[in-house]
Design a protein around this motif. Sequence first.
Motif, mmCIF file in Angstrom:
data_model
loop_
_atom_site.group_PDB
_atom_site.id
_atom_site.type_symbol
_atom_site.label_atom_id
_atom_site.label_comp_id
_atom_site.label_asym_id
_atom_site.label_seq_id
_atom_site.Cartn_x
_atom_site.Cartn_y
_atom_site.Cartn_z
ATOM 1 N N TRP A 39 0.839 -1.198 0.000
ATOM 2 C CA TRP A 39 0.000 0.000 0.000
ATOM 3 C C TRP A 39 0.873 1.246 0.000
ATOM 4 O O TRP A 39 1.703 1.440 0.896
ATOM 5 C CB TRP A 39 -0.890 0.036 1.233
ATOM 6 C CG TRP A 39 -2.080 -0.857 1.150
ATOM 7 C CD1 TRP A 39 -2.629 -1.401 0.027
ATOM 8 C CD2 TRP A 39 -2.882 -1.316 2.236
ATOM 9 N NE1 TRP A 39 -3.726 -2.170 0.347
ATOM 10 C CE2 TRP A 39 -3.902 -2.126 1.705
ATOM 11 C CE3 TRP A 39 -2.839 -1.106 3.613
ATOM 12 C CZ2 TRP A 39 -4.867 -2.730 2.492
ATOM 13 C CZ3 TRP A 39 -3.802 -1.706 4.403
ATOM 14 C CH2 TRP A 39 -4.809 -2.510 3.855
ATOM 15 N N GLU A 75 -2.019 0.574 -4.883
ATOM 16 C CA GLU A 75 -1.730 -0.741 -4.305
ATOM 17 C C GLU A 75 -1.109 -1.600 -5.389
ATOM 18 O O GLU A 75 -1.506 -1.543 -6.560
ATOM 19 C CB GLU A 75 -3.025 -1.389 -3.813
ATOM 20 C CG GLU A 75 -2.939 -2.871 -3.492
ATOM 21 C CD GLU A 75 -4.306 -3.469 -3.182
ATOM 22 O OE1 GLU A 75 -4.975 -2.963 -2.261
ATOM 23 O OE2 GLU A 75 -4.715 -4.407 -3.889
ATOM 24 N N GLY A 129 -7.250 1.447 2.535
ATOM 25 C CA GLY A 129 -6.047 0.874 1.940
ATOM 26 C C GLY A 129 -5.450 1.767 0.885
ATOM 27 O O GLY A 129 -4.921 2.840 1.171
#
Length: 386
Positions: free
Chosen positions: A199, A204, A346
């Motif tokens: 992350w 990501e 995230g």
Amino acid sequence: MGRTALVVGGGIGGLAAAIGLRRAGWEVAVVERSPVLADVGGGISLHANGVRALDALGVGEAIRAAARPQYSGGTRTPAGDWLIRMDGAAIERASGVPVFGVRWAELHRVLRAALPAGCLRVGAEVMSVERGGTAPARVSLASGAELEADLVVVADGVHSRLRGLLFPHHPGPAYSGSTVLRAVTEHPVTLTGDLELTWGKGAEFGHITFPDGRAEWHAVIKSPPGVRHADTLAALRRRFAGWHEPIPALLDATRPDAVLHHDIHELATPLPTFAVGPIALLGDAAHAMTPNLGQGAGQALEDATVLAAALATEPTVDAALARYDAERRPRTRTLVRAARQAGRAGHQLTHPTAITLRNTALRLTPSRLTVRAFLRHTNWTPPSLG
């Protein structure tokens, strides 16, 4: 109860539904609009719930043979520091099933092989469906042909044409704010973990591994919709410059023409029902979610199993679809919301303070709580198909 079913959509959910319905004693046909079933696509991670659904459908062992257990890995920062370590053995002990990595093409192949020749018809685009009332439902194809069935299963994906016809006032899929690029490497890559996520600010990068040593990688990037690149791999190398190995190695092991790029859409507004007359919606057509929990395929497999079990045991199609709706809609609504929240916490984080706070919290989380959180949405037991 009627015994003829037409499944619209030959993806994972549609094929699984066809297998389940056949096991429940139904005569099934599957229509898929794509003229050729090209074995492309990336890979998916199958968690306990998806594997159990495949077991209930009778294809679990074949999937295990085509998949690779994911025992090591976790979540890291772009510098390579660990936020969470994945304990795949602990997950297997807790659930009885390891996490598996499998190529989409292999999963699709196994599901196709479980159906008789001629069950799946490609190049057949469905244009409309009539509910039928007391008569069978009628499905019209782009070719002008018409098909009738006692049950229609709508499994034609996030951009489902039939969902739009059945729910004309529903806003349809919404852009999630992120786009995903993915590919399978051309050759095996030396990796330190089976299943990893990294992350960074607004992005990501992750990978899963396959039995032959190759890997599927994905890059999820916070981005406006519709952004594309003349040289996708070069753009990814710039975006992830300085990120830890094996990210550069995974990109280097990939052919440029192997990269798939899709904007991520979800059904942020839930459907009021998954059943309209003798028509059931399934998979992304019913509850498309972001990929942050790795549950898209798993929920489609759950749908297929529950639908088949209901049709095997209830006295009428109406009763079976009412049960299917009652069992599936609350669970999938929870997961759609949880997946969205996971993405926001995230890869979509961009503020440095928020990222620091999240990373600190993750590093301080005990391993047992990490395993418990991992299993929160996968602890599901399929109904018996009889």
